[in-house]
Write a protein that holds these residues in place. Structure first.
Motif, PDB file in Angstrom:
ATOM      1  N   LEU A 130       5.555   8.660   5.158  1.00 59.11           N
ATOM      2  CA  LEU A 130       5.689   7.070   5.078  1.00 59.11           C
ATOM      3  C   LEU A 130       6.792   6.260   5.725  1.00 59.11           C
ATOM      4  O   LEU A 130       6.416   5.328   6.257  1.00 59.11           O
ATOM      5  CB  LEU A 130       6.085   6.948   3.503  1.00 59.11           C
ATOM      6  CG  LEU A 130       5.008   6.850   2.277  1.00 59.11           C
ATOM      7  CD1 LEU A 130       5.528   7.128   1.099  1.00 59.11           C
ATOM      8  CD2 LEU A 130       4.167   5.886   2.232  1.00 59.11           C
ATOM      9  N   SER A 169      -3.282   7.254   4.991  1.00 58.42           N
ATOM     10  CA  SER A 169      -3.315   8.053   3.954  1.00 58.42           C
ATOM     11  C   SER A 169      -1.879   8.923   3.796  1.00 58.42           C
ATOM     12  O   SER A 169      -1.641   9.590   4.744  1.00 58.42           O
ATOM     13  CB  SER A 169      -4.254   9.041   3.676  1.00 58.42           C
ATOM     14  OG  SER A 169      -4.215   9.781   2.791  1.00 58.42           O
ATOM     15  N   PHE A 170      -0.776   8.567   3.090  1.00 58.26           N
ATOM     16  CA  PHE A 170       0.646   9.138   3.153  1.00 58.26           C
ATOM     17  C   PHE A 170       0.889  10.063   2.157  1.00 58.26           C
ATOM     18  O   PHE A 170       0.783   9.927   0.852  1.00 58.26           O
ATOM     19  CB  PHE A 170       1.331   7.971   3.260  1.00 58.26           C
ATOM     20  CG  PHE A 170       1.325   7.052   4.438  1.00 58.26           C
ATOM     21  CD1 PHE A 170       1.648   7.254   5.610  1.00 58.26           C
ATOM     22  CD2 PHE A 170       0.491   5.710   3.903  1.00 58.26           C
ATOM     23  CE1 PHE A 170       1.379   6.237   6.501  1.00 58.26           C
ATOM     24  CE2 PHE A 170       0.500   4.874   4.794  1.00 58.26           C
ATOM     25  CZ  PHE A 170       0.924   5.078   6.213  1.00 58.26           C
ATOM     26  N   THR A 171       0.934  11.488   2.565  1.00 59.00           N
ATOM     27  CA  THR A 171       0.945  12.299   1.461  1.00 59.00           C
ATOM     28  C   THR A 171       2.488  12.736   1.100  1.00 59.00           C
ATOM     29  O   THR A 171       2.887  13.606   0.230  1.00 59.00           O
ATOM     30  CB  THR A 171       0.235  13.676   1.931  1.00 59.00           C
ATOM     31  OG1 THR A 171       0.502  14.217   3.203  1.00 59.00           O
ATOM     32  CG2 THR A 171      -1.117  13.441   1.836  1.00 59.00           C
ATOM     33  N   ALA A 188       1.615   7.255  -6.598  1.00 56.23           N
ATOM     34  CA  ALA A 188       0.722   7.988  -6.855  1.00 56.23           C
ATOM     35  C   ALA A 188       1.322   9.547  -6.651  1.00 56.23           C
ATOM     36  O   ALA A 188       0.510  10.517  -7.197  1.00 56.23           O
ATOM     37  CB  ALA A 188      -0.459   7.718  -5.859  1.00 56.23           C
ATOM     38  N   ARG A 189       2.242   9.654  -5.885  1.00 54.07           N
ATOM     39  CA  ARG A 189       2.869  10.926  -5.743  1.00 54.07           C
ATOM     40  C   ARG A 189       4.077  11.236  -6.345  1.00 54.07           C
ATOM     41  O   ARG A 189       4.831  12.280  -6.228  1.00 54.07           O
ATOM     42  CB  ARG A 189       3.024  11.267  -4.089  1.00 54.07           C
ATOM     43  CG  ARG A 189       1.726  11.763  -3.474  1.00 54.07           C
ATOM     44  CD  ARG A 189       1.885  11.436  -2.122  1.00 54.07           C
ATOM     45  NE  ARG A 189       0.384  11.343  -1.563  1.00 54.07           N
ATOM     46  CZ  ARG A 189      -0.722  10.658  -1.812  1.00 54.07           C
ATOM     47  NH1 ARG A 189      -0.500   9.475  -2.413  1.00 54.07           N
ATOM     48  NH2 ARG A 189      -1.850  10.960  -1.328  1.00 54.07           N
ATOM     49  N   HIS A 202       1.097   4.529  -2.785  1.00 51.99           N
ATOM     50  CA  HIS A 202       0.851   5.847  -2.232  1.00 51.99           C
ATOM     51  C   HIS A 202       2.012   6.684  -2.525  1.00 51.99           C
ATOM     52  O   HIS A 202       1.649   7.787  -3.167  1.00 51.99           O
ATOM     53  CB  HIS A 202       0.988   5.850  -0.595  1.00 51.99           C
ATOM     54  CG  HIS A 202      -0.348   5.668  -0.124  1.00 51.99           C
ATOM     55  ND1 HIS A 202      -1.510   6.433   0.092  1.00 51.99           N
ATOM     56  CD2 HIS A 202      -0.742   4.365   0.638  1.00 51.99           C
ATOM     57  CE1 HIS A 202      -2.437   5.835   0.526  1.00 51.99           C
ATOM     58  NE2 HIS A 202      -2.019   4.827   1.186  1.00 51.99           N
ATOM     59  N   ALA A 246       0.785  -1.227  -0.009  1.00 52.76           N
ATOM     60  CA  ALA A 246      -0.072   0.014  -0.078  1.00 52.76           C
ATOM     61  C   ALA A 246       0.768   1.131   0.139  1.00 52.76           C
ATOM     62  O   ALA A 246       0.608   2.193  -0.801  1.00 52.76           O
ATOM     63  CB  ALA A 246      -0.861  -0.076   1.202  1.00 52.76           C
ATOM     64  N   MET A 247       2.009   1.096   0.664  1.00 55.68           N
ATOM     65  CA  MET A 247       2.770   2.230   0.881  1.00 55.68           C
ATOM     66  C   MET A 247       3.480   2.826  -0.634  1.00 55.68           C
ATOM     67  O   MET A 247       3.801   3.810  -0.911  1.00 55.68           O
ATOM     68  CB  MET A 247       3.715   2.296   1.903  1.00 55.68           C
ATOM     69  CG  MET A 247       3.337   2.383   3.367  1.00 55.68           C
ATOM     70  SD  MET A 247       4.676   1.960   4.538  1.00 55.68           S
ATOM     71  CE  MET A 247       3.793   2.942   5.920  1.00 55.68           C
ATOM     72  N   SER A 255       8.591   4.145  -4.116  1.00 49.47           N
ATOM     73  CA  SER A 255       7.684   3.304  -4.535  1.00 49.47           C
ATOM     74  C   SER A 255       8.455   1.782  -4.684  1.00 49.47           C
ATOM     75  O   SER A 255       7.990   1.028  -4.232  1.00 49.47           O
ATOM     76  CB  SER A 255       6.780   3.675  -5.866  1.00 49.47           C
ATOM     77  OG  SER A 255       6.192   2.610  -6.120  1.00 49.47           O
TER      78      SER A 255
END
Ligand code: OFO
Length: 180
Positions: free
Chosen positions: A86, A79-81, A33-34, A30, A26-27, A40
């Protein structure tokens, strides 16, 4: 054979390691996605490491003639922005896992189960490395701060992390780990 008490706890640890893999998957998503492609990839390598951790416990139960009982894997929350959020969450999780491994060692020692104690020593050492990896990355991210150019370069550096663990367990994790 390990005691029924330790068997239950090791089955629980298989679940925690599988959850760890799921969390890092999942991380990885996240980060992707950024636009943090290197981070990643780093978390996807971590996913593979966690699968090895889970499989080693799974195989140990079988080697000892114990029962493997698999449970449901929890949904990874969060939810890691930012890169920092992270790795702070990863370090917090690894500290939880270290505590869990220590609990298993305590049981093995109390039961004078030397085989399990020797088996668990690998995880004790591994957890030092797991926490150290996250801690060092957090230190670097602190130095980077809001410098996006530096983060861009560091992300590229983290992309160099390679999978050094087996990913095919069809012949058993011990055979796959030989020479690693
Ligand atoms: Fe990340 O060490 Fe297993 O869970």
């Amino acid at each position: 054979m390990v005691s029924k008490k330790l068997e239950k706890e090791i089955n629980g640890q298989v679940n925690k390691e599988m959850y760890s893999a799921y969390l890092y998957m999942a991380m990885s998503a996240h980060a992707n996605a950024r636009g943090l492609k290197g981070i990643s990839r780093w978390f996807m390598v971590q996913y593979h490491e966690e699968m090895v951790h889970a499989m080693k416990f799974y195989e140990y139960l079988q080697d000892q003639g114990n029962d493997v009982v698999l449970g449901a894997i929890e949904k990874p929350e969060g939810s890691f922005t930012t890169a920092m959020s992270l790795y702070e969450a990863a370090l917090k999780h690894e500290r939880f896992i270290t505590g869990s491994i220590n609990d298993l060692v305590d049981i093995a020692i109390a039961e004078k189960d030397h085989a399990s104690k020797a088996f668990l020593d690998w995880y004790v050492t591994e957890q030092v490395e797991e926490e150290q990896n996250d801690t060092e990355i957090i230190q670097t991210l602190k130095m980077i701060g809001d410098n996006t150019a530096a983060l861009y370069l560091y992300d590229k550096e983290l992309a160099a992390r390679m999978v050094t663990v087996p990913t095919d367990f069809s012949g058993g994790v011990s055979a796959a780990m030989k020479g690693k």
